[in-house]
Design an enzyme around this catalytic site. Structure first.
Site, PDB file in Angstrom:
ATOM      1  N   CYS A   1       8.621   3.321   1.059  1.00  0.00           N
ATOM      2  CA  CYS A   1       8.242   2.461   2.590  1.00  0.00           C
ATOM      3  C   CYS A   1       8.353   2.684   3.937  1.00  0.00           C
ATOM      4  O   CYS A   1       7.718   3.294   4.996  1.00  0.00           O
ATOM      5  CB  CYS A   1       8.402   1.061   2.090  1.00  0.00           C
ATOM      6  SG  CYS A   1      10.033   0.260   1.273  1.00  0.00           S
TER       7      CYS A   1
ATOM      8  N   HIS B   1      11.555  -3.947   1.995  1.00  0.00           N
ATOM      9  CA  HIS B   1      10.307  -3.499   2.077  1.00  0.00           C
ATOM     10  C   HIS B   1       9.995  -3.596   3.198  1.00  0.00           C
ATOM     11  O   HIS B   1      10.680  -4.519   4.224  1.00  0.00           O
ATOM     12  CB  HIS B   1       9.270  -4.482   1.124  1.00  0.00           C
ATOM     13  CG  HIS B   1       8.213  -3.894   1.060  1.00  0.00           C
ATOM     14  ND1 HIS B   1       8.226  -2.200   0.468  1.00  0.00           N
ATOM     15  CD2 HIS B   1       6.293  -3.278   1.897  1.00  0.00           C
ATOM     16  CE1 HIS B   1       7.038  -1.992   0.464  1.00  0.00           C
ATOM     17  NE2 HIS B   1       5.828  -2.796   1.413  1.00  0.00           N
TER      18      HIS B   1
ATOM     19  N   HIS C   1       1.017  -0.226   4.170  1.00  0.00           N
ATOM     20  CA  HIS C   1       2.605  -0.030   3.917  1.00  0.00           C
ATOM     21  C   HIS C   1       2.544   0.925   2.292  1.00  0.00           C
ATOM     22  O   HIS C   1       1.220   1.062   2.219  1.00  0.00           O
ATOM     23  CB  HIS C   1       3.448  -1.070   3.605  1.00  0.00           C
ATOM     24  CG  HIS C   1       2.489  -1.776   2.390  1.00  0.00           C
ATOM     25  ND1 HIS C   1       3.423  -2.897   1.208  1.00  0.00           N
ATOM     26  CD2 HIS C   1       1.587  -2.223   2.328  1.00  0.00           C
ATOM     27  CE1 HIS C   1       2.359  -3.175   0.974  1.00  0.00           C
ATOM     28  NE2 HIS C   1       1.311  -3.521   0.979  1.00  0.00           N
TER      29      HIS C   1
END
Length: 390
Positions: A305, A353, A365
């Site tokens: 990520c 994240h 993402h």
């Protein structure tokens, strides 16, 4: 004259998670990949299966494992960054030690030439010349009757030798400390890598214990949940846009009233935001859609990520740190209602994240192992906060 410079030691490269794709996840493709494992599991009654657990419970456990794995991935990324930095520092110190050793050898050669010349000319006793080549020539140089017989250049050679020897010892000490620090960083890197792998292995085991029907039901649950998240994201974006429009209208009305009251009809418009860099970052991220998530990866064939957001903004000329924990500290903090395309959206209380906002409540993402870079609503995970890089 031959150089006495010693060859530099090579520092081993750290362990890395790149290139090791872990094919697990809740997507239909990931679930299908473990069908054969489930058939063998059905034929082995000795292996306990979570038959009494609901699919929702299994999903919750796997989700938790993925979250823990992603947190461990950020720890791994941080450890790798520290290791790379320490390796660079060690390399520079080893270069410095080699250069300092060469200067020391040159000073030693100069001393040897002076000692040999005085010995040949009878200006120095054989024992004194021998002492000059000893491991501790300071004992000789401290004797005044020898120092008095040296010329100014000879004394300068002695001083230079002593200085180079002290500096060389100092540089070797720094290099030894840095090597020890590098060894410690490499151990931490190995620990974090094992933590990630253990979490993913446990998630894989849980999925492998499901029957084919359970996997199909789980895939349907995941698909419905994703559709619900998209609908919620669309509604939230619509409400956000309506609120922004109302706010803008109110500000315009207030400005008109102020202009009327002051008798001035001119205003100074605010400068429009420069979105060119954000557009470049988004274009890069869109080009990566479909590439696999691999923990610890920063491209070009796979990403995690924070590796994706770092690479996206790098393409626009802006450098971001490696981990989510550092990326959240860079730029301007913005509320969810003020999000603009290109902003970074961070998730979970532990900030494990991150995604790149592209507008309309959506982001790009790299979700989790077994999945690929894709678009998703920002509402599918609890939002920690958002940042506008600059």
């Amino acid at each position: 004259m031959a150089s006495h410079r010693k060859p530099r030691s090579r520092i081993p490269a750290p362990l890395t998670g790149h290139g090791r794709r872990t094919a697990v996840g809740f997507t239909t493709a990931a679930l299908a990949s473990v069908t054969l494992l489930s058939q063998t599991a059905n034929a082995a009654p000795a292996d306990p299966k979570p038959a009494t657990q609901s699919l929702e419970k299994v999903k919750e456990k796997v989700d938790t494992l993925y979250h823990q794995a992603e947190t461990a991935t950020q720890h791994y990324n941080a450890a790798k960054e520290r290791t790379d930095q320490q390796r660079g520092k060690v390399d520079k110190l080893l270069d410095s030690v080699a250069q300092r050793t060469e200067k020391l050898n040159e000073a030693r050669r100069m001393l040897g030439q002076y000692a040999a010349a005085q010995y040949r000319d009878g200006g120095m006793a054989r024992s004194a010349a021998t002492l000059l080549f000893s491991n501790n020539p300071q004992d000789v140089f401290d004797q005044s009757h020898l120092m008095d017989r040296m010329t100014g250049r000879q004394k300068q050679a002695v001083d230079d030798f002593q200085k180079q020897r002290a500096e060389a010892a100092k540089e070797r000490g720094k290099a030894s400390e840095s090597l020890a620090s590098l060894t410690s960083a490499q151990k931490q890197l190995k620990i974090q890598k094992k933590t990630v792998q253990d979490k993913l292995t446990e998630a894989r085991r849980l999925l492998a214990n499901l029957t084919a029907k359970e996997k199909a039901r789980l895939a349907a649950i995941e698909k419905k949940a994703e559709e619900d998240r998209r609908k919620a994201a669309a509604l939230a974006e619509k409400q956000r846009q309506e609120a922004a429009a109302r706010k803008k209208q109110q500000e315009q009305q207030q400005q008109e009233q102020q202009n009327t009251g002051s008798g001035s009809g001119s205003t100074t418009p605010s400068a429009p935001a420069d979105t060119s860099k954000a557009a470049q970052a988004i274009a890069f991220a869109k080009a990566q859609i479909g590439k696999p998530y691999v923990w610890g990866a920063t491209g070009p064939s796979s990403f995690d990520c924070s590796g994706l957001t770092q690479a996206a903004w790098k393409s626009a000329g802006i450098s971001l740190p490696r981990t989510t924990w550092d990326q959240v500290k860079v730029g301007t903090r913005v509320s969810t209602s003020q999000l603009q395309p290109g902003d970074l959206v961070f998730f979970y209380d532990d900030i494990s994240h991150v995604g790149l906002y592209i507008g309309d409540g959506m982001m790009i993402h790299a979700p989790k192992p077994g999945d690929v870079v894709k678009k998703a609503p920002i509402t599918e995970m609890p939002i920690y906060g958002s940042v506008r890089p600059s």
